[in-house]
Scaffold this motif. Structure first.
Motif, short mmCIF file in Angstrom:
data_model
loop_
_atom_site.label_atom_id
_atom_site.label_comp_id
_atom_site.label_asym_id
_atom_site.label_seq_id
_atom_site.Cartn_x
_atom_site.Cartn_y
_atom_site.Cartn_z
N GLY A 280 11.91 -11.31 6.44
CA GLY A 280 10.59 -11.61 6.98
C GLY A 280 9.49 -10.69 6.51
N TYR A 281 9.80 -9.70 5.69
CA TYR A 281 8.78 -8.77 5.22
C TYR A 281 7.81 -9.46 4.25
CZ TYR A 281 11.35 -4.68 7.00
OH TYR A 281 11.97 -3.74 7.80
N GLY A 282 6.53 -9.13 4.38
CA GLY A 282 5.53 -9.53 3.41
C GLY A 282 5.32 -8.41 2.41
N ARG A 283 4.90 -8.77 1.20
CA ARG A 283 4.82 -7.79 0.11
C ARG A 283 3.39 -7.61 -0.39
NH1 ARG A 283 7.16 -8.94 -5.96
NH2 ARG A 283 6.78 -6.87 -6.87
N ARG A 284 3.03 -6.36 -0.67
CA ARG A 284 1.77 -6.03 -1.32
C ARG A 284 2.06 -5.10 -2.50
NH1 ARG A 284 -2.65 -3.63 2.58
NH2 ARG A 284 -0.95 -2.98 3.96
N ARG A 285 1.50 -5.40 -3.66
CA ARG A 285 1.59 -4.50 -4.80
C ARG A 285 0.66 -3.31 -4.57
NH1 ARG A 285 2.54 -6.47 -9.71
NH2 ARG A 285 2.72 -4.26 -10.30
N VAL A 286 1.18 -2.12 -4.76
CA VAL A 286 0.38 -0.93 -4.54
C VAL A 286 0.51 0.03 -5.72
CG1 VAL A 286 0.58 -1.08 -2.02
CG2 VAL A 286 2.27 0.24 -3.31
N MET A 287 -0.37 1.01 -5.72
CA MET A 287 -0.36 2.04 -6.77
C MET A 287 -0.63 3.39 -6.13
SD MET A 287 -2.73 2.30 -10.20
CE MET A 287 -3.77 3.73 -9.94
N ALA A 288 -0.01 4.42 -6.66
CA ALA A 288 -0.31 5.79 -6.27
C ALA A 288 -0.97 6.49 -7.44
CB ALA A 288 0.96 6.52 -5.88
#
Length: 293
Positions: A280-288
């Motif tokens: 059920g997790y939703g995903r977001r692309r992220v950057m550090a």
């Protein structure tokens, strides 16, 4: 004008209760700080998931100004991070920043009926194995399972040929962290989460024939966002759905305690991402980003 946010409620109102920001802020405890400017927010906290982190949210121009302000206050060890497009733009505007890495942030809100996976989808899943030498989780699980919830509240596998093979019980919180340490040392030596590390609350696991076979941690929780980490399976027990079972169980516990669950995963770990999405997790692309001299 830049303003300091001094309460969790004030922070939630400023960032729309964004789970990445709220998790990073850790309830504005333990040295955490947050600031707002226009439609942008940044929140800093030391030593969460092995790094000093600075969450970035909102309008690019205001966010860049906030990042510069925050770094002047908290120091260059802090790593700005947030949604991919925003961080690319902020990094380009803040001269001392360079890209540090891209990955995914995943979160699960309460009352999501996808939390309990089902074999009805008719496609295989993959179990998160210990991190590889590159520091990411590899995958080795291919059997679907269903979870029954008996009166004692302990989730147990119910599909033939999965975790019930010699499991002798279900997932639960562990008392002996030495067992967890031994499993990680042997089969997940690059795990970000390890027993005894500051911020790790507790470990859950499942046994096969009395032997600890798979684990996951309740780690670095914020008041309104739990965090799943330290997922690992003993090498000889991979392929049975054990880590996926532990992850599902811990996810339910985190949502019950904090209202939502969160995690980080490498973008190239497609099998793990698929498992988390089935939970059920939703995903977001992220950057550090990181500060360079």
């Amino acid at each position: 004008m830049i303003r300091r946010l001094r309460s969790e409620a004030e922070l939630a109102a400023a960032c729309g209760d964004d789970d990445l920001v709220m998790w990073t802020a850790q309830g504005l405890r333990g040295g955490a700080r947050a600031w707002a400017l226009g439609d942008a927010v940044v929140a800093s906290c030391p030593a969460i998931s092995r790094h000093d982190r600075l969450a970035v949210w909102g309008d690019t121009s205001a966010a860049a100004e906030l990042v510069e302000h925050a770094l002047a206050e908290v120091g260059p060890t802090y790593r700005p991070w947030g949604e991919l497009e925003l961080l690319v733009e902020v990094t380009a505007k803040v001269g001392v920043l360079r890209e540090g890495g891209r990955f995914s942030w995943m979160s699960l809100p309460p009352a999501d009926d996808r939390m309990t996976p089902s074999p009805a989808a008719g496609r295989p899943d993959s179990e998160m194995a210990p991190p590889s030498a590159a520091g990411r989780q590899d995958d080795d699980m291919s059997r679907p399972f269903a979870v029954s919830r008996p009166a004692d509240g302990v989730s147990r596998p119910s599909a033939a040929g999965t975790a019930e093979d010699g499991a002798g019980g279900g997932v639960g919180w562990l008392e002996d962290e030495a067992e967890v340490g031994a499993l990680l040392a042997a089969d997940a030596p690059h795990s970000y989460a390890v027993p005894g590390m500051a911020g790790i609350r507790r470990w859950a696991g499942i046994r096969v024939d009395g032997e600890l076979a798979a684990v996951a941690a309740d780690a670095w929780p914020a008041p309104t966002a739990g965090f799943l980490g330290g997922v690992a399976t003993r090498a000889r027990f991979r392929g049975r759905g054990l880590a996926r079972l532990v992850c599902g169980w811990v996810t339910r516990e985190l949502v019950a305690a904090h209202g939502r669950a969160t995690l980080m995963v490498d973008d190239d770990n497609a099998a793990a991402i698929a498992v988390y999405e089935r939970l059920g997790y939703g995903r977001r692309r992220v950057m550090a980003a990181r500060v360079t001299p």
